[in-house]
Design a protein around this motif. Sequence first.
Motif, PDB file in Angstrom:
ATOM      1  N   ASN A 114     -21.702  49.489 -31.879  1.00 25.84           N
ATOM      2  CA  ASN A 114     -23.110  49.894 -31.758  1.00 25.84           C
ATOM      3  C   ASN A 114     -23.528  50.183 -30.320  1.00 25.84           C
ATOM      4  N   ILE A 115     -22.616  50.746 -29.553  1.00 24.94           N
ATOM      5  CA  ILE A 115     -22.905  51.145 -28.173  1.00 24.94           C
ATOM      6  C   ILE A 115     -23.119  52.654 -28.162  1.00 24.94           C
ATOM      7  N   LYS A 116     -24.283  53.086 -27.696  1.00 20.80           N
ATOM      8  CA  LYS A 116     -24.600  54.513 -27.645  1.00 20.80           C
ATOM      9  C   LYS A 116     -23.933  55.155 -26.433  1.00 20.80           C
ATOM     10  N   VAL A 117     -23.535  56.421 -26.581  1.00 18.82           N
ATOM     11  CA  VAL A 117     -22.846  57.141 -25.523  1.00 18.82           C
ATOM     12  C   VAL A 117     -23.671  58.362 -25.118  1.00 18.82           C
ATOM     13  N   TYR A 118     -24.000  58.421 -23.820  1.00 20.81           N
ATOM     14  CA  TYR A 118     -24.802  59.519 -23.280  1.00 20.81           C
ATOM     15  C   TYR A 118     -23.964  60.347 -22.319  1.00 20.81           C
ATOM     16  N   GLN A 119     -24.262  61.628 -22.256  1.00 22.87           N
ATOM     17  CA  GLN A 119     -23.537  62.540 -21.385  1.00 22.87           C
ATOM     18  C   GLN A 119     -24.163  62.573 -19.994  1.00 22.87           C
ATOM     19  N   ALA A 120     -23.354  62.254 -18.973  1.00 27.25           N
ATOM     20  CA  ALA A 120     -23.816  62.288 -17.578  1.00 27.25           C
ATOM     21  C   ALA A 120     -24.117  63.731 -17.179  1.00 27.25           C
ATOM     22  N   ARG A 121     -25.189  63.906 -16.403  1.00 27.85           N
ATOM     23  CA  ARG A 121     -25.543  65.247 -15.925  1.00 27.85           C
ATOM     24  C   ARG A 121     -25.447  65.365 -14.408  1.00 27.85           C
ATOM     25  N   LYS A 122     -25.349  64.242 -13.728  1.00 23.39           N
ATOM     26  CA  LYS A 122     -25.295  64.223 -12.266  1.00 23.39           C
ATOM     27  C   LYS A 122     -24.057  63.446 -11.818  1.00 23.39           C
ATOM     28  N   ASN A 123     -23.844  63.349 -10.503  1.00 15.52           N
ATOM     29  CA  ASN A 123     -22.636  62.717  -9.973  1.00 15.52           C
ATOM     30  C   ASN A 123     -22.699  61.201  -9.849  1.00 15.52           C
TER      31      ASN A 123
END
Length: 130
Positions: free
Chosen positions: A83-92
């Motif tokens: 149940n860990i959500k995964v988000y896409q990084a947009r910056k460094n």
Amino acid sequence: MKVAFPVKKNKGLESIIDDHFGVSEIFLIVDLKTRKLELKENRKLSDEGPTCKIGVFKKEDRVDAVVTRCMGDGSQRSLMSSNIKVYQARKNTILENLKLFEKDELKLFHIFDFCQTKKNKKEGGCGHHH
């Protein structure tokens, strides 16, 4: 809430996010409430024995979300089952992505965003072979 970031080198909130989640040696976990940072080694790389059934984080780490550039389907399945959500990084850096996360400006990874469907950088993948 705790958010984990794969990093190349520990430089606190100025750490650069590692390009690939599964082979990142270390993770920085940020407690959004206290801003406390916690460093964790990748258990898949440090534990002996079969790693296919080992999650990256232990239950007691209490990680709620991950922000990363790229991830294979094995890591994605492991995190989803915890149940860990995964988000896409947009910056460094962690700090740049943390600001976006807190403004709800990072998108959740979709199954088709993961590395296995886009093998090369031209198609939006990480360029790694899984």
